[in-house]
Design an enzyme around this catalytic site. Structure first.
Site, PDB file in Angstrom:
ATOM      1  N   SER A 122      49.301  41.471  30.366  1.00  0.00           N
ATOM      2  CA  SER A 122      50.261  42.563  30.299  1.00  0.00           C
ATOM      3  C   SER A 122      50.421  43.226  31.670  1.00  0.00           C
ATOM      4  O   SER A 122      50.825  42.563  32.630  1.00  0.00           O
ATOM      5  CB  SER A 122      49.821  43.563  29.224  1.00  0.00           C
ATOM      6  OG  SER A 122      50.835  44.476  28.914  1.00  0.00           O
ATOM      7  N   ASP A 136      57.388  39.641  21.244  1.00  0.00           N
ATOM      8  CA  ASP A 136      56.912  40.499  22.327  1.00  0.00           C
ATOM      9  C   ASP A 136      58.094  40.909  23.193  1.00  0.00           C
ATOM     10  O   ASP A 136      58.884  40.057  23.621  1.00  0.00           O
ATOM     11  CB  ASP A 136      55.873  39.725  23.158  1.00  0.00           C
ATOM     12  CG  ASP A 136      55.314  40.513  24.336  1.00  0.00           C
ATOM     13  OD1 ASP A 136      55.614  41.717  24.465  1.00  0.00           O
ATOM     14  OD2 ASP A 136      54.582  39.900  25.143  1.00  0.00           O
ATOM     15  N   HIS A 149      52.568  40.768  21.307  1.00  0.00           N
ATOM     16  CA  HIS A 149      51.977  41.283  22.536  1.00  0.00           C
ATOM     17  C   HIS A 149      50.531  41.744  22.307  1.00  0.00           C
ATOM     18  O   HIS A 149      50.237  42.437  21.338  1.00  0.00           O
ATOM     19  CB  HIS A 149      52.796  42.452  23.078  1.00  0.00           C
ATOM     20  CG  HIS A 149      52.352  42.878  24.444  1.00  0.00           C
ATOM     21  ND1 HIS A 149      52.765  42.225  25.588  1.00  0.00           N
ATOM     22  CD2 HIS A 149      51.499  43.845  24.852  1.00  0.00           C
ATOM     23  CE1 HIS A 149      52.192  42.793  26.632  1.00  0.00           C
ATOM     24  NE2 HIS A 149      51.423  43.773  26.219  1.00  0.00           N
TER      25      HIS A 149
END
Length: 403
Positions: free
Chosen positions: A189, A343, A373
């Protein structure tokens, strides 16, 4: 008695309504994921209330997750673990106990959390980096970079870059018995964003003689220009990262000025003077047909020049690695990119993989059609999920084969 039963029924109905979230059919363990999502949503609502009441900043309230998940550095029979500092930046260091056949491999890991939350000592990150060290018999450096809102860009980048430069010194690599030809950066991320930015920055740093063997980017955030990609539209309210939360994370990375967040949420933050940058994130050219679905590409809606003047960071390549030119990209190392279908950041990773491949960089792009995610972090009880274990194992497998 009847009134009590009615109240109980109504309360149960409200709880069920709050917990229930429609899930895509291809996601495993939907009810467990529903409960996890509801927990995150509840924390977000509490953070919003605390922020509005002036009790604490929204992101500081979200740090409750980090505090609750924290585990002290604890060595075991396989790995020695310690908290220390590299170049005055806090790191958690994992040193395998097993005798190596020769020099060891090394992974420099940057945790996720939207540049605002997270910690190398969170249970999920400690598990991931400990497992990496043990399975690969590798030295792992997990970096605790400073966070927003107390620290804004480029502090987070500078912290991870400083640690990377320090570790890549020949004397430091020798101290830990690391093979200079087998070092990689990795992150998930926001950490994937930082890993990509570090890999790019190292290309032009004459002070660094050691070259990275690889970069590993797990559902990375890679561009700030277009927050209306098909993945943002399709997954605006999917677990665990909503479009609005991502807009908050992005804006907080650069400033606590809420007007930038509002502009980013409506995709009206890029000035016309920066229109040339959209060529690097034009999804109509970079996404495969199956991800374009029925979405129609429209040109950008430009915003005020004031944002770019006040907060130039969101147009900085160190914050948005997808803005790199093809000439820069072609010099990057072997790359692994994981993207997840459900995501908002899916298309960032897909476009980066496409551009890297076009530039001649060897890329392994794993696209998990049944994942969301942050999935790799859900590997510890009571929030462990089968998809998390599968993707984590794949990450370890790729590193073992390629680092």
């Amino acid at each position: 008695m009847g009134a009590k039963l009615l109240c109980l029924f109504l309360a149960s109905a409200l709880v069920a309504y709050y917990i229930y979230t429609p899930m895509p059919e291809d996601l495993e363990e939907p009810w467990k994921l529903m409960l996890i999502t509801a927990s995150f949503r509840a924390l977000g609502h509490l953070a919003e209330v605390a922020d509005r009441l002036g009790l604490m900043h929204y992101m500081e309230a979200l740090m409750v997750i980090t505090a609750a998940e924290y585990v002290a550095p604890t060595s075991d029979e396989n790995v020695t673990v310690m908290d220390t500092e590299f170049s005055n930046v806090a790191v958690r260091l994992f040193l395998p106990r097993r005798a190596p056949d020769g020099l060891r491999r090394a992974v420099i890991y940057f945790h996720g959390g939207g540049w605002c939350v997270g910690h190398a000592g969170m249970k999920s990150y400690d598990h991931l980096t400990r497992l990496t060290s043990n399975m690969l018999n590798a030295v792992v450096v997990s970096v605790n970079y400073r966070l927003a809102p107390k620290h804004h860009f480029p502090i987070q980048f500078e912290d991870v870059y400083s640690v990377t430069k320090f570790f890549l010194q020949s004397s430091v690599l020798s101290q830990y018995g690391v093979d200079p030809d087998r070092v990689c950066v990795a992150g998930d991320s926001a950490g994937g964003n930082l890993a990509a930015a570090v890999a790019q920055q190292l290309l032009d740093d004459s002070e660094v003689k050691t070259k990275l063997k690889a970069q590993v980017l797990l559902y990375p955030a890679l561009q700030t220009l277009d927050l209306n990609l098909p993945s943002y539209q399709q997954n605006a309210n999917k677990p665990i990262l909503t479009k609005m939360l991502m807009a908050k994370f992005w804006s907080q990375y650069f400033t606590s000025d809420s007007s930038l967040m509002e502009a980013m949420a409506t995709n009206r933050h890029v000035p016309v003077e920066s229109s040339h940058l959209f060529q690097f994130v034009n999804w109509s050219n970079l996404l495969p047909e199956e991800l374009k679905k029925d979405y129609v590409y429209t040109g950008p809606t430009y915003g005020s020049s004031d944002f770019a003047q006040k907060y130039p960071g969101f147009l900085d390549i160190r914050a948005a690695p997808l803005l790199a030119t093809d000439a820069q990209l072609r010099r990057l190392p072997l790359t692994y990119i994981l993207t997840c279908e459900h995501d908002v950041l899916r298309d960032d990773g897909v476009m980066y993989a496409k551009r890297l491949q076009a530039a001649g960089v060897p890329v392994t792009h794993d696209h998990a059609k049944d994942a969301f995610h942050g999935a790799v972090m859900f590997v510890c009880s009571p929030t462990d999920l089968a998809v998390g274990h599968r993707l984590l194992n794949r990450y370890i497998e790729w590193l073992n084969e390629n680092l």
